[in-house]
Design a protein around this motif. Structure first.
Motif, PDB file in Angstrom:
ATOM      1  N   UNK A 469       7.923 -51.166   5.311  1.00  0.00           N
ATOM      2  CA  UNK A 469       9.008 -51.568   6.208  1.00  0.00           C
ATOM      3  C   UNK A 469      10.107 -52.321   5.483  1.00  0.00           C
ATOM      4  N   UNK A 470       9.733 -53.237   4.587  1.00  0.00           N
ATOM      5  CA  UNK A 470      10.739 -53.986   3.844  1.00  0.00           C
ATOM      6  C   UNK A 470      11.417 -53.126   2.790  1.00  0.00           C
ATOM      7  N   UNK A 479      11.002 -55.836   8.949  1.00  0.00           N
ATOM      8  CA  UNK A 479       9.677 -55.233   8.859  1.00  0.00           C
ATOM      9  C   UNK A 479       8.719 -55.865   9.859  1.00  0.00           C
ATOM     10  N   UNK A 480       8.780 -57.192   9.993  1.00  0.00           N
ATOM     11  CA  UNK A 480       7.941 -57.861  10.985  1.00  0.00           C
ATOM     12  C   UNK A 480       8.327 -57.460  12.401  1.00  0.00           C
ATOM     13  N   UNK A 511       6.760 -57.812  -1.211  1.00  0.00           N
ATOM     14  CA  UNK A 511       6.697 -56.958  -2.402  1.00  0.00           C
ATOM     15  C   UNK A 511       7.577 -55.722  -2.265  1.00  0.00           C
ATOM     16  N   UNK A 512       8.002 -55.427  -1.038  1.00  0.00           N
ATOM     17  CA  UNK A 512       8.906 -54.297  -0.846  1.00  0.00           C
ATOM     18  C   UNK A 512      10.355 -54.659  -1.079  1.00  0.00           C
ATOM     19  N   UNK A 513      10.629 -55.971  -1.136  1.00  0.00           N
ATOM     20  CA  UNK A 513      12.015 -56.425  -1.261  1.00  0.00           C
ATOM     21  C   UNK A 513      12.660 -55.952  -2.559  1.00  0.00           C
ATOM     22  N   UNK A 543       6.207 -53.587 -11.388  1.00  0.00           N
ATOM     23  CA  UNK A 543       5.777 -54.857 -10.798  1.00  0.00           C
ATOM     24  C   UNK A 543       5.216 -54.657  -9.400  1.00  0.00           C
ATOM     25  N   UNK A 544       5.923 -53.896  -8.567  1.00  0.00           N
ATOM     26  CA  UNK A 544       5.426 -53.691  -7.205  1.00  0.00           C
ATOM     27  C   UNK A 544       4.159 -52.833  -7.215  1.00  0.00           C
TER      28      UNK A 544
END
Length: 568
Positions: A469-470, A479-480, A511-513, A543-544
């Protein structure tokens, strides 16, 4: 009274879930594939959600539109109310010249770029995320890292990776506040649970920054700084999320981590520090050096990037050293914000302010869940005085006095902030309206019931939802809004603690940012590398790819007897 039905399409849960997912799939496709502007994609997704709610779920049109209006109202207050006032404060620091003073103060801390990278990108970036969010840390820290000598592409990469652990409590806790609102779970429990997941990531992020900054040599020579920063940040983030004013979680963690590294530097220096002058700029990073740049605000909320007026200059005329009073003033706005939120958290003050908060049923909404219980979502909370945005407004007025910004100039800066965030406001209100319609119509409950069939493995998947979502919307808050209620519904159906998977949505979202198209565009534009977002994406992908599986395993273990003691 409209009663939700979870299988309206042919009495099939699978087909119903597929239909319910159409608006989300359309939104993500428009954002990630078509590259449509975020506000247009959000409006299109909202239109589809209303259509599915009315035509396929049989929700009365009036109630569907009223639920969208309630979501949009929440998007304006408190969401955009927080963002506008936070970025207004930042604008005044730029206009008064004190932002540059703060930047120079960081550059004097150490001549080692690896230490500078950790303090600027992680600690100071966390402070910016705490106060503003919405892509601001990536843009500002990228600019500051170039100013201390990093190549443009590396500067943007470091800023993106650093903008992870602080995101959960960014914009004075807005992602967690939004999660509590859309799920109906206690804010304190969600903050505490998130504070038992994200700090584990914070332990390792500074070490990851060293790898990007200087490879294995950076880890071997500068690991004490990274370890000190990560441990101090994680410890304070945990304590504040569980026991302190939740709004100050990242503020306190950022300041303590920076202070801890400063204390460490009094007794320790990197064995072979790389100075600003000693680090060569790779050829592929040369493009963009010395370009003027505006810092963007896309990120957390899906807004468009927009200039805030900061410029990078490779050559500057000699200037007199900053005085101690100028440095104090440069950091005064952050001290003012901390002081005000601390005062508001005092029980007597909090109780007095709470008496001004209004609760009311949103007009025209009469909704029951599939089991016949009234839906808590129809209750609207209007905390006009006790809300974080109002505290930031007061902090902004005090900041104007402390920085000696004339009231006319402060008012002009506020107007520019409103103009800059106009498309971000449309995006945020549309995404929250979409989420509210999905929750009210039963679309979220349908998808949750389907995901609940994953049974004991659902906690292993829950962070991936938040991450996805992010990654697409660029916002942990969005996302929330989209998946918070879905996480709760699936957890209840599969026999897990709703607070665990709901918090995992926030934790996975951080982590999606770094790979969201909006944040990549902001990072590339800030360092003068617009059009090279693909290179930036490849640099942050590793990294993600490491952190997401790690978080999934952590959340799964928290759902088992091994770590279930961590769930409040």
């Amino acid at each position: 009274m409209y009663q939700q039905v979870i299988d309206p399409v042919g009495s099939s849960l699978g087909w119903s879930a597929l239909v319910a997912a159409i608006p989300l799939l359309a939104l993500f496709t428009l954002l990630g594939v078509v590259r449509m502007r975020a506000w247009l994609a959000a409006l299109f997704g909202l239109s589809l959600t209303l259509l599915v709610a009315v035509v396929m779920y049989g929700m009365p049109a009036g109630q569907a539109f009223n639920s969208a209006l309630e979501g949009a109202a929440f998007g304006l207050f408190p969401a955009m109310w927080i963002v506008v006032n936070a970025i207004w404060i930042y604008r005044m620091t730029v206009a008064s010249g004190h932002f540059d003073v703060a930047r120079r103060a960081f550059a004097r801390v150490s001549d080692d770029q690896r230490v500078q990278g950790i303090i600027i990108a992680f600690s100071f970036g966390a402070l910016l995320e705490a106060l503003a969010g919405f892509g601001t840390p990536v843009a500002i820290c990228s600019v500051m890292l170039i100013a201390v000598g990093l190549p443009p592409l590396k500067a943007a990469t470091v800023a993106l990776i650093a903008n992870t652990a602080p995101v959960a409590y960014g914009a004075v806790g807005l992602p967690v506040i939004t999660l509590a609102r859309v799920t109906g779970l206690p804010l304190g429990d969600l903050s505490a649970m998130t504070g038992r997941q994200v700090p584990v990531l914070a332990l390792f992020v500074p070490l990851a920054l060293l790898v990007v900054l200087d490879g294995r040599r950076g880890v071997r020579e500068a690991w004490p700084a990274a370890l000190t920063c990560g441990v101090s940040f994680a410890a304070v983030q945990y304590l504040m999320a569980n026991h302190g004013p939740m709004e100050l979680t990242d503020v306190a963690a950022a300041l303590v981590s920076a202070g801890a590294v400063l204390l460490l530097l009094r007794v320790w220096r990197p064995r072979e520090g790389t100075s600003q002058e000693a680090t060569p700029h790779p050829a592929d990073d040369s493009a963009g050096t010395g370009t003027g740049t505006g810092t963007g605000t896309g990120g957390d909320g899906g807004g468009e990037s927009a200039g805030l007026g900061t410029a990078v200059r490779t050559e500057a005329p000699p200037r007199r050293p900053d005085t101690r009073i100028e440095v104090v003033r440069a950091f005064a706005p952050y001290a003012v914000i901390i002081a005000l939120f601390s005062v508001v958290s005092v029980s007597a003050v909090r109780d007095a302010l709470a008496r001004t908060t209004a609760f009311f049923a949103w007009p025209g909404l009469h909704i029951a869940s599939p089991d016949g219980k009234p839906l808590a979502l129809v209750q609207f909370k209007f905390d006009w005085l006790a809300g974080g945005g109002t505290v930031l407004l007061v902090a902004g007025l005090v900041t104007a006095v402390v920085l000696r910004v004339p009231m006319r100039q402060a008012a002009t800066a506020y107007g520019h902030t409103l103009h800059q965030l106009r498309t971000a406001a449309v995006t945020v209100t549309a995404v929250l309206a979409l989420a509210y319609v999905m929750n009210a119509s039963g679309q979220t409950a349908t998808m949750g019931a389907l995901l609940a069939r994953a049974g004991s493995l659902f906690p292993l998947l829950s962070p991936v939802l938040g991450w996805f979502g992010t990654a697409v919307t660029g916002s942990d808050t969005s996302s929330n809004s989209l998946f918070g209620a879905l996480q709760v519904s699936a957890a209840e159906g599969s026999g897990h603690a709703p607070v665990l998977t709901a918090a995992a949505n926030t934790s996975g979202g951080v982590l999606g940012k770094m790979i969201s198209p909006q944040n990549l565009a902001i990072g590339a534009a800030a360092v003068g590398l617009a059009g090279r977002e693909g290179e930036l994406f490849r640099r942050v992908l590793a990294a993600t790819a490491v952190f997401v599986p790690f978080l999934c395993v952590l959340v799964y273990l928290q759902s088992t007897p091994l770590l279930s003691w961590m769930v409040p």
